[in-house]
Design an enzyme around this catalytic site. Structure first.
Site, short mmCIF file in Angstrom:
data_model
loop_
_atom_site.label_atom_id
_atom_site.label_comp_id
_atom_site.label_asym_id
_atom_site.label_seq_id
_atom_site.Cartn_x
_atom_site.Cartn_y
_atom_site.Cartn_z
N ASP A 108 -2.45 42.36 -33.37
CA ASP A 108 -1.85 42.67 -32.09
C ASP A 108 -2.77 42.24 -30.93
OD1 ASP A 108 -3.53 44.91 -31.10
OD2 ASP A 108 -2.71 46.01 -32.80
N MET A 109 -2.23 42.29 -29.75
CA MET A 109 -2.93 41.78 -28.56
C MET A 109 -4.28 42.45 -28.34
SD MET A 109 -1.40 41.55 -24.70
CE MET A 109 -2.32 40.86 -23.33
#
Length: 246
Positions: A108-109
């Site tokens: 994820d980011m």
């Protein structure tokens, strides 16, 4: 040129695995020379025009092997080829890579660490399939002073979205250290044997812990091995052989 199955054409081009290509063909998303494709259709990559969702797929001819890359993804990059919100993507960091490659799995980011890219659609599909329980080791930094008992809570049976998670390994590495911003934290090693969406972050939320940093450091036998954050390298022949043996 000798005709090949349409599914193989997609796999050779690094666009979709054969299984995913077959699903898209059955869904009517693929045309050949303006005609909706059918499963099992054969094409001439040099002569036929293949469109996927309205976009032409350029054949990769005379391919001298596949491309396999390891990236040390930094925080702030999404794991997608193109982001509709205009955010930075992990693919943006692969400067100098001549072939179009795709990520195997996701980070994820706000997570960082080891991320693989390839144009080998079949291998990517196998590695991402739930039946392949490749170990994924993470370094997890949590807010607060944790104990061995806190770490052990990650190994207890847990449900996510009605699914019973596979056993997780967790070990307390250090506790009570202070970050530059003054936050007191603890660090754990957490190893997963599957890859549910944002699994460690969601487990941490359920257990009442605040994640400060999450970094993937190992995938099976593959490690970051000194690769600087934001940089990439080609996998060795030995590493490629290992992935294909899984």
């Amino acid at each position: 040129m000798e005709k090949i199955r349409l599914q193989k054409f997609f796999s050779d081009s690094g666009i979709l695995s054969r299984r995913a290509a077959e699903a898209q063909i059955m869904a009517g998303a693929v045309t050949v020379n303006g005609i909706t494709a059918e499963p099992g259709m054969k094409i001439d990559p040099e002569a036929d025009t293949v469109l996927y969702n309205g976009r032409q797929i350029a054949p990769i001819l005379a391919r001298a092997g596949r491309t396999y890359i390891m990236l040390h993804k930094p925080v702030g990059y999404v794991t997608t080829m193109k982001d509709e919100k205009g955010r930075k993507t992990a693919a943006d960091l692969l400067s100098g890579v001549e072939r179009r490659v795709y990520p195997i799995g996701r980070l994820d980011m706000y997570s960082e660490g080891l991320l693989l890219f390839t144009d080998d659609g079949d291998l990517a599909n196998r590695l991402m399939h739930p039946s392949h329980d490749v170990d994924k080791e993470y370094r997890l930094t949590l807010k607060g002073i944790l104990t061995e008992e806190d770490a052990r809570r990650y190994t207890l049976p847990m449900m996510l979205d009605g699914y019973a998670l596979r056993p997780v390994e967790a070990k307390l590495l250090r506790a009570g250290f202070t970050l530059p911003d003054g936050v007191v934290c603890s660090e754990l090693s957490v190893t997963l044997h599957e890859g549910r969406n944002r699994q460690i972050r969601r487990m941490s939320d359920m257990l009442g812990y605040t994640v400060v940093r999450l970094r993937r450091i190992r995938l099976g036998r593959l490690t970051l091995d000194g690769l600087p954050c934001g940089k990439w390298r080609y996998l060795s022949e030995e590493e490629i052989a290992y992935l294909k043996s899984i």
